[in-house]
Design a protein around this motif. Sequence first.
Motif, PDB file in Angstrom:
ATOM      1  N   GLN A  10       0.973  -1.129   0.066  1.00  0.00           N
ATOM      2  CA  GLN A  10      -0.110   0.146   0.028  1.00  0.00           C
ATOM      3  C   GLN A  10       0.720   1.128  -0.099  1.00  0.00           C
ATOM      4  O   GLN A  10       0.606   2.151  -0.755  1.00  0.00           O
ATOM      5  CB  GLN A  10      -0.736  -0.099   1.200  1.00  0.00           C
ATOM      6  N   ASN A  11       1.812   1.276   1.030  1.00  0.00           N
ATOM      7  CA  ASN A  11       2.514   2.583   1.083  1.00  0.00           C
ATOM      8  C   ASN A  11       3.834   2.673   0.214  1.00  0.00           C
ATOM      9  O   ASN A  11       4.317   3.633  -0.185  1.00  0.00           O
ATOM     10  CB  ASN A  11       2.892   2.902   2.516  1.00  0.00           C
ATOM     11  N   GLU A  12       4.587   1.355   0.216  1.00  0.00           N
ATOM     12  CA  GLU A  12       5.854   1.414  -0.663  1.00  0.00           C
ATOM     13  C   GLU A  12       5.681   1.076  -2.029  1.00  0.00           C
ATOM     14  O   GLU A  12       6.586   1.215  -3.034  1.00  0.00           O
ATOM     15  CB  GLU A  12       6.632   0.388   0.045  1.00  0.00           C
ATOM     16  N   GLY A  13       4.312   0.854  -2.534  1.00  0.00           N
ATOM     17  CA  GLY A  13       4.111   0.491  -4.143  1.00  0.00           C
ATOM     18  C   GLY A  13       5.074  -0.635  -4.346  1.00  0.00           C
ATOM     19  O   GLY A  13       5.563  -0.722  -5.533  1.00  0.00           O
ATOM     20  N   TRP A  14       5.092  -1.725  -3.496  1.00  0.00           N
ATOM     21  CA  TRP A  14       5.811  -3.056  -3.691  1.00  0.00           C
ATOM     22  C   TRP A  14       4.985  -3.889  -4.707  1.00  0.00           C
ATOM     23  O   TRP A  14       3.930  -4.315  -4.271  1.00  0.00           O
ATOM     24  CB  TRP A  14       6.204  -3.753  -2.510  1.00  0.00           C
ATOM     25  N   PHE A  15       5.477  -4.290  -5.930  1.00  0.00           N
ATOM     26  CA  PHE A  15       4.571  -5.186  -6.982  1.00  0.00           C
ATOM     27  C   PHE A  15       5.491  -5.938  -7.604  1.00  0.00           C
ATOM     28  O   PHE A  15       5.315  -6.305  -8.769  1.00  0.00           O
ATOM     29  CB  PHE A  15       3.820  -4.337  -7.828  1.00  0.00           C
ATOM     30  N   ASP A  16       6.384  -6.841  -6.748  1.00  0.00           N
ATOM     31  CA  ASP A  16       7.524  -7.633  -7.455  1.00  0.00           C
ATOM     32  C   ASP A  16       6.775  -8.889  -7.646  1.00  0.00           C
ATOM     33  O   ASP A  16       7.557 -10.080  -7.557  1.00  0.00           O
ATOM     34  CB  ASP A  16       8.789  -7.576  -6.726  1.00  0.00           C
ATOM     35  N   PHE A  17       5.572  -8.984  -8.117  1.00  0.00           N
ATOM     36  CA  PHE A  17       4.957 -10.190  -8.090  1.00  0.00           C
ATOM     37  C   PHE A  17       3.778 -10.182  -9.429  1.00  0.00           C
ATOM     38  O   PHE A  17       3.531  -8.976  -9.560  1.00  0.00           O
ATOM     39  CB  PHE A  17       4.333 -10.574  -6.869  1.00  0.00           C
ATOM     40  N   LYS A  57      -4.907  -3.524 -11.061  1.00  0.00           N
ATOM     41  CA  LYS A  57      -4.003  -4.405 -11.800  1.00  0.00           C
ATOM     42  C   LYS A  57      -4.297  -5.697 -12.079  1.00  0.00           C
ATOM     43  O   LYS A  57      -3.480  -6.411 -12.758  1.00  0.00           O
ATOM     44  CB  LYS A  57      -2.983  -4.214 -10.713  1.00  0.00           C
ATOM     45  N   GLY A  58      -5.657  -6.140 -11.854  1.00  0.00           N
ATOM     46  CA  GLY A  58      -5.898  -7.566 -12.186  1.00  0.00           C
ATOM     47  C   GLY A  58      -5.405  -8.759 -11.161  1.00  0.00           C
ATOM     48  O   GLY A  58      -4.990  -9.675 -11.682  1.00  0.00           O
ATOM     49  N   LEU A  59      -4.836  -8.287 -10.062  1.00  0.00           N
ATOM     50  CA  LEU A  59      -4.138  -8.883  -9.071  1.00  0.00           C
ATOM     51  C   LEU A  59      -4.879  -9.503  -7.977  1.00  0.00           C
ATOM     52  O   LEU A  59      -4.348 -10.416  -7.098  1.00  0.00           O
ATOM     53  CB  LEU A  59      -2.985  -8.319  -8.660  1.00  0.00           C
ATOM     54  N   MET A  60      -6.208  -9.256  -7.733  1.00  0.00           N
ATOM     55  CA  MET A  60      -6.927  -9.663  -6.560  1.00  0.00           C
ATOM     56  C   MET A  60      -7.421 -11.076  -6.725  1.00  0.00           C
ATOM     57  O   MET A  60      -7.934 -11.516  -7.731  1.00  0.00           O
ATOM     58  CB  MET A  60      -8.284  -8.526  -6.599  1.00  0.00           C
ATOM     59  N   PRO A  61      -6.910 -11.929  -5.569  1.00  0.00           N
ATOM     60  CA  PRO A  61      -7.420 -13.238  -5.773  1.00  0.00           C
ATOM     61  C   PRO A  61      -9.058 -13.404  -5.817  1.00  0.00           C
ATOM     62  O   PRO A  61      -9.737 -12.664  -5.394  1.00  0.00           O
ATOM     63  CB  PRO A  61      -6.872 -13.619  -4.366  1.00  0.00           C
ATOM     64  N   ASN A  62      -8.975 -14.465  -6.600  1.00  0.00           N
ATOM     65  CA  ASN A  62     -10.641 -14.754  -6.892  1.00  0.00           C
ATOM     66  C   ASN A  62     -10.757 -16.423  -7.016  1.00  0.00           C
ATOM     67  O   ASN A  62     -10.161 -16.966  -7.610  1.00  0.00           O
ATOM     68  CB  ASN A  62     -10.779 -14.172  -8.166  1.00  0.00           C
ATOM     69  N   PRO A  63     -11.831 -16.596  -6.239  1.00  0.00           N
ATOM     70  CA  PRO A  63     -12.067 -18.276  -6.369  1.00  0.00           C
ATOM     71  C   PRO A  63     -12.439 -18.968  -7.631  1.00  0.00           C
ATOM     72  O   PRO A  63     -11.874 -20.036  -7.896  1.00  0.00           O
ATOM     73  CB  PRO A  63     -13.431 -18.305  -5.398  1.00  0.00           C
ATOM     74  N   LEU A 120      -6.558  -4.383   0.432  1.00  0.00           N
ATOM     75  CA  LEU A 120      -5.626  -3.953  -0.718  1.00  0.00           C
ATOM     76  C   LEU A 120      -6.552  -4.057  -2.243  1.00  0.00           C
ATOM     77  O   LEU A 120      -6.081  -3.804  -3.031  1.00  0.00           O
ATOM     78  CB  LEU A 120      -4.712  -5.079  -0.951  1.00  0.00           C
ATOM     79  N   GLY A 121      -7.619  -4.274  -1.825  1.00  0.00           N
ATOM     80  CA  GLY A 121      -8.808  -4.096  -3.135  1.00  0.00           C
ATOM     81  C   GLY A 121      -8.290  -2.906  -3.906  1.00  0.00           C
ATOM     82  O   GLY A 121      -8.447  -3.144  -5.592  1.00  0.00           O
ATOM     83  N   ARG A 122      -8.359  -1.858  -3.409  1.00  0.00           N
ATOM     84  CA  ARG A 122      -7.988  -0.466  -4.268  1.00  0.00           C
ATOM     85  C   ARG A 122      -6.697  -0.516  -5.147  1.00  0.00           C
ATOM     86  O   ARG A 122      -6.895   0.175  -6.192  1.00  0.00           O
ATOM     87  CB  ARG A 122      -7.986   0.598  -3.628  1.00  0.00           C
ATOM     88  N   VAL A 123      -5.751  -1.218  -4.575  1.00  0.00           N
ATOM     89  CA  VAL A 123      -4.571  -1.308  -5.445  1.00  0.00           C
ATOM     90  C   VAL A 123      -4.163  -2.604  -6.375  1.00  0.00           C
ATOM     91  O   VAL A 123      -3.773  -2.490  -7.458  1.00  0.00           O
ATOM     92  CB  VAL A 123      -3.259  -1.104  -4.395  1.00  0.00           C
ATOM     93  N   LEU A 124      -4.894  -3.807  -5.784  1.00  0.00           N
ATOM     94  CA  LEU A 124      -4.541  -4.788  -6.449  1.00  0.00           C
ATOM     95  C   LEU A 124      -5.712  -5.161  -7.488  1.00  0.00           C
ATOM     96  O   LEU A 124      -5.513  -5.491  -8.742  1.00  0.00           O
ATOM     97  CB  LEU A 124      -4.821  -6.199  -5.530  1.00  0.00           C
ATOM     98  N   GLY A 125      -6.716  -4.570  -7.455  1.00  0.00           N
ATOM     99  CA  GLY A 125      -8.045  -4.683  -8.393  1.00  0.00           C
ATOM    100  C   GLY A 125      -7.669  -4.066  -9.612  1.00  0.00           C
ATOM    101  O   GLY A 125      -7.874  -4.896 -10.499  1.00  0.00           O
TER     102      GLY A 125
END
Length: 230
Positions: free
Chosen positions: A104-111, A134-140, A127-132
Motif C-alpha cells: 500500500q505505502n511503498e508501492g511494492w509489486f514484484d509479483f 492491476k487484475g491481481l485480486m485473488p478470486n475463487p 488491498l482491493g483498491r491497489v490490487l483490483g
Amino acid sequence: MKHGKKYMETAKAVDRAKLYDPDEAIALAKKSAVAKFDETIEAHIRTGCDGRHADQQIRGAVVLPHGTGKTVRVLVFAKGVKADEAQAAGAEFVGAEELIPKIQNEGWFDFDVVVATPDMMGVVGRLGRVLGPKGLMPNPKAGTVTMDVTKAVQDIKAGKIEYRLDKTNIIHVPIGKASFTEEQLADNFQTLMGAINKAKPATLKGQFLKSVTVAPTMGPGVKINPLKLV
C-alpha cells in the motif's frame, strides 16, 4: 499509429480480409514475430457477451500444456502450515498482514499473481483498491482463493493463465512465446479455446465467438475463422 519497416514487411504476408484456419493463423503469427526479443503470442477473443450482466460474465483459469514461456512470480497470503506449504511449492513471496503497508505505502509489486487462503481474504480485501485495477485480486473462480496452496502455486508455475472479459467484452490472453514450436502454440491455443467454449454463458443469445485474432507483441493480428473453433 505509425509502424516500422519490419512491421510493414511482415504485415504484407497477412491477408486482412481473410479468416484463417487456426493452425495457419498461428504459423503466420509466429513468422511475424521479428523483433529482437522473444515476443509473446497473444489471443484476442471478442465475444457476444454483455459483461454488464452478471450472468454473462466470463472468468476462469486454464493450465496451458506448454506453459506461457514466462517466469511467473507468485505471492501467497497465508499463515502457519499453509505458509510453509506455499514456500515448499515454490512461491517467491509468502506473508500476511505485514505485507499490507509494503504494497500500500511503498508501492511494492514484484509479483505477477496473488494467491490467498480463504481466511486471509479479510486482510487481502484491504488491498482491493491497489490490487483490483492491476487484475491481481485473488478470486475463487480463478482458483487463487484456495486452501490447496500447493496445487495453486504449482499450476501457476506450470503455465496457468486467467481469462476474463474486459470492458469491451474481449478476452486477451497469452498463448506462449514466438520461440515455441507451432505445435506447442497450437496445443496451448486449443486448450484455451476449449476452456472458453465451456465457459459460454447459458443465457447468451446469438453468436458467442464474434472474432478471434492471434498476434505477436509487435506484429500484425491474424484473424481466425471463429466457426472453426466451436
